[in-house]
Design a protein around this motif. Structure first.
Motif, mmCIF file in Angstrom:
data_model
loop_
_atom_site.group_PDB
_atom_site.id
_atom_site.type_symbol
_atom_site.label_atom_id
_atom_site.label_comp_id
_atom_site.label_asym_id
_atom_site.label_seq_id
_atom_site.Cartn_x
_atom_site.Cartn_y
_atom_site.Cartn_z
ATOM 1 N N LEU A 32 33.693 46.081 26.985
ATOM 2 C CA LEU A 32 34.340 46.851 25.783
ATOM 3 C C LEU A 32 35.761 47.708 26.363
ATOM 4 N N THR A 33 36.934 47.529 26.133
ATOM 5 C CA THR A 33 37.947 47.908 26.762
ATOM 6 C C THR A 33 38.706 48.913 25.474
ATOM 7 N N ALA A 34 39.045 49.778 25.895
ATOM 8 C CA ALA A 34 40.029 50.692 24.821
ATOM 9 C C ALA A 34 41.412 50.648 25.570
ATOM 10 N N GLY A 65 50.122 27.511 37.913
ATOM 11 C CA GLY A 65 50.520 28.616 37.153
ATOM 12 C C GLY A 65 49.582 29.731 37.356
ATOM 13 N N GLY A 66 49.368 30.362 36.366
ATOM 14 C CA GLY A 66 48.669 32.155 36.745
ATOM 15 C C GLY A 66 49.224 32.896 37.210
ATOM 16 N N LEU A 67 48.652 34.195 37.189
ATOM 17 C CA LEU A 67 49.351 35.415 37.589
ATOM 18 C C LEU A 67 48.228 36.321 38.410
ATOM 19 N N VAL A 68 48.994 37.169 39.258
ATOM 20 C CA VAL A 68 48.262 38.231 40.015
ATOM 21 C C VAL A 68 48.461 39.600 39.162
ATOM 22 N N LEU A 69 47.132 40.051 38.768
ATOM 23 C CA LEU A 69 46.952 41.195 38.145
ATOM 24 C C LEU A 69 46.215 42.116 38.601
ATOM 25 N N PRO A 70 46.638 43.446 38.195
ATOM 26 C CA PRO A 70 45.979 44.571 38.776
ATOM 27 C C PRO A 70 44.504 44.645 38.659
ATOM 28 N N ALA A 71 43.604 45.081 39.482
ATOM 29 C CA ALA A 71 42.211 44.835 39.206
ATOM 30 C C ALA A 71 41.704 45.953 38.181
ATOM 31 N N MET A 72 42.256 47.303 38.096
ATOM 32 C CA MET A 72 41.678 48.021 37.340
ATOM 33 C C MET A 72 40.148 48.264 37.076
ATOM 34 N N LYS A 73 39.360 47.914 38.169
ATOM 35 C CA LYS A 73 37.892 48.016 38.329
ATOM 36 C C LYS A 73 37.373 49.310 38.276
ATOM 37 N N PRO A 74 35.976 49.422 37.808
ATOM 38 C CA PRO A 74 35.539 50.732 38.064
ATOM 39 C C PRO A 74 35.080 50.700 39.404
ATOM 40 N N VAL A 75 34.827 51.936 39.937
ATOM 41 C CA VAL A 75 34.223 51.918 41.248
ATOM 42 C C VAL A 75 32.992 51.557 41.512
ATOM 43 N N VAL A 83 40.034 45.032 34.819
ATOM 44 C CA VAL A 83 38.809 46.060 34.333
ATOM 45 C C VAL A 83 37.344 45.385 34.327
ATOM 46 N N VAL A 84 37.130 44.185 33.874
ATOM 47 C CA VAL A 84 35.899 43.449 33.625
ATOM 48 C C VAL A 84 34.985 43.637 35.162
ATOM 49 N N ALA A 85 33.919 44.017 35.356
ATOM 50 C CA ALA A 85 33.371 43.949 36.666
ATOM 51 C C ALA A 85 31.797 43.792 36.487
ATOM 52 N N CYS A 86 31.332 43.199 35.296
ATOM 53 C CA CYS A 86 29.771 43.239 35.072
ATOM 54 C C CYS A 86 29.271 42.007 36.059
ATOM 55 N N ASP A 87 30.061 40.744 36.177
ATOM 56 C CA ASP A 87 29.547 39.889 37.413
ATOM 57 C C ASP A 87 29.496 40.508 38.842
ATOM 58 N N ALA A 93 36.578 43.348 22.659
ATOM 59 C CA ALA A 93 35.433 43.083 23.154
ATOM 60 C C ALA A 93 35.904 42.010 24.240
ATOM 61 N N GLY A 94 35.761 42.514 25.363
ATOM 62 C CA GLY A 94 36.566 41.573 26.516
ATOM 63 C C GLY A 94 37.759 42.486 27.343
ATOM 64 N N GLY A 95 38.253 41.812 27.940
ATOM 65 C CA GLY A 95 39.395 42.423 28.814
ATOM 66 C C GLY A 95 40.651 42.174 28.196
ATOM 67 N N PRO A 96 41.756 42.806 28.730
ATOM 68 C CA PRO A 96 42.951 43.110 28.044
ATOM 69 C C PRO A 96 43.843 41.612 27.683
#
Length: 534
Positions: free
Chosen positions: A365-367, A8-18, A176-180, A342-345
């Motif tokens: 933190l994502t809005a 299973g699983g999906l390929v999702l867009p990164a949407m990461k910060p630069v 979105v998540v890019a802390c690691d 609190a976390g990703g989408p």
């Protein structure tokens, strides 16, 4: 190293910060530090209103004989309140918060990077090579160290068992998540050294650092840290680097283990059943700092992003900082933002408001201005109304736990009020709540929300059954105790009566014997004189 594909699983867009240098987020005037930032029981406050606290001072202590973690002051200041409030954890529970009015000089020292030189309550440094393992594990417990990428399981507890493989999880499969990635880019040496430390403590013979292929900005630093002898070991443990394909949820514990080893964690089992331990890369770095620098866990890297803000970024944030203060660093939330997580989408926890504080498990933190649409992670400007299930099977193809979400949904939506037992029999307990089924459902059915509610209901039912069983056992023990006490009292009374009766009988016998003796012997007045009869 060779990799295996998980189902299973999906390929999702990164949407990461630069990629950019991580900045320290300025301190707010007040920190609201929750005493529940981990799996287990809430810590007990060990400070009072009016107390002055130093940075790193323990303010919440794990209750005796409970599962949990200590909590420490992120900055020096004065405790101005101890109050209840929501916590950024699954289910958004309420917990006690220690509110600290931050000293102005402490705030300035944090932003300038001079926080390490202030008068604080850090613990003495330990040598990771010569300090006994039990003392090192106790240090991690004293530092309040918990997993930084999941449910916040206390780290020292996980290290109490022996494992042959330790996996450092740096895979950020969510958008979105890019802390690691930021941590690996800037502090790879601490991650690798901390990983080797954790491997020694759990007896692991293999150490694998897993990251995603698209984390290109961090790869040179990671490779250099692996090659360097950063912790001084002459015969250091070799670190294997695994680059995972960008497929969600590659960072899930079970999926990561399968991808790296080809083995599946058994249903109802745990990774330790395979001799595997998974720790987040942030946990490894925090463990290293706790041992070598004596620093409790009081800050973490947090990504702020989503289409509800103007741009995304990653900051180092002190625990207890309100979400609203993090948003200010990127220009605040957009006016049309409707959801704060609190976390990703995909797996983030919806928050009731932005006064909720950053805690140890807050990776982001994502809005958002709308829900996830079926086209693999794109955002929709307006919510879609759910339609009836068309039995297409897309959700089953995407489910990494090999479940049949459409059948689970049918059981939970049965006309007779839902068949929770039937859903559990179909494997509801194995759902990892990743949201992949939601992302591909053409009918926009909120499947994951239904599964989360059902799992919570099942856990509540189990908890109530455990409580009822415990109450029954307490009642039965009380009845047994009362019966024993009654039997003991009756036996004691019988023995007392026997003793009293025996003593009374002896006294009566003595009295009778005395009276009988006095009646048989003649008195002096009645006896004849020597002179003969009168």
């Amino acid at each position: 190293m060779s990799l295996h594909r998980f189902f299973g699983g999906l390929v999702l867009p990164a949407m990461k910060p630069v990629p950019a240098p991580v900045r320290r987020l300025p301190l707010p005037g007040r920190l609201r530090v929750p005493l529940l930032q981990h799996a287990g029981a809430e810590a007990e406050a060990c400070v009072a209103v009016g107390d002055r606290v130093r940075r790193f001072q323990r303010i919440g202590r794990r209750a005796a004989d409970t599962f949990g973690a200590d909590v420490h002051a992120p900055a020096a200041g004065v405790v101005v309140a101890i109050e209840r409030g929501p916590v950024a954890m699954p289910g958004t529970p309420e917990a006690t918060h220690v509110v600290i009015a931050v000293d102005a000089d402490a705030a300035q020292a944090w932003v300038s990077g001079d926080g390490e030189s202030q008068d604080d309550a850090r613990m003495p440094a330990l040598d990771p090579r010569t300090t006994p393992h039990d003392a090192l594990r106790q240090r991690l417990a004293d530092a309040g160290l918990v997993g930084l990428g999941g449910a916040g399981f206390p780290t020292a507890e996980k290290l109490s068992l022996t494992h042959h493989l330790l996996i450092l999880n740096g895979a950020e499969c969510e958008p979105v998540v890019a802390c690691d990635e930021a941590l690996l880019r800037e502090r790879a040496d601490e991650v690798v050294a901390g990983g080797r430390l954790l491997a020694r403590l759990c007896g692991a013979a293999r150490l694998v650092l897993a990251m995603e292929q698209r984390m290109g900005s961090a790869l040179p630093a990671v490779q250099a840290a692996i090659a360097a002898n950063v912790d001084g070991d002459v015969e250091r443990l070799r670190v294997e680097l695994a680059l995972l394909p960008d497929r969600y949820p590659a960072g899930g514990e079970r999926q990561l283990i399968q991808a790296l080893t080809g083995e599946e964690v058994p249903d109802g089992g745990l990774p330790r059943d395979l001799g595997v331990l998974v720790q987040n890369v942030g946990t490894a770095a925090a463990a290293w700092r706790a041992v070598v620098h004596g620093e409790p866990q009081v800050s973490r890297l947090v990504t702020v992003g989503g289409d509800g803000v103007s741009h995304a970024a990653t900051f180092e944030v002190l625990l207890g900082t309100p979400a609203s203060r993090v948003a200010e660093a990127v220009g605040g939330w957009r006016d049309d933002a409707t959801v704060l997580r609190a976390g990703g989408p995909m797996m983030g926890v919806a928050l009731p408001h932005d006064d909720v504080a950053v805690i140890k498990t807050t990776i982001a933190l994502t809005a958002w201005c709308g829900p996830v649409s079926p086209d693999a992670g794109a955002r929709s400007s307006a919510p879609r109304s759910p339609l009836p299930c068309i039995r297409c099977g897309d959700c089953a193809d995407a489910c990494p736990s090999r479940l049949q979400p459409q059948l689970l949904h049918g059981r939970l939506k049965a006309s007779d009020g839902g068949d929770l037992g039937g859903a559990l029999a179909l494997g509801l307990g194995a759902c990892i709540e990743c949201g992949a089924c939601d992302a591909v459902c053409p009918s926009a059915i909120p499947l994951t929300a239904g599964f989360v509610a059902a799992r919570q209901s099942a856990r509540l039912g189990q908890h109530q059954r455990v409580q009822a069983e415990a109450a029954k056992e307490r009642f039965e023990r009380r009845i047994e105790r009362l019966q024993r006490e009654a039997e003991d009292a009756a036996q004691h009374q019988a023995q007392r009566v026997k003793r009293v009766s025996g003593a009374a009988a002896a006294a009566l016998a003595k009295a009778r014997s005395k009276r009988a003796g006095s009646g048989s012997a003649p008195s002096t007045a009645d006896a004849p004189s020597d002179g003969g009869p009168p």
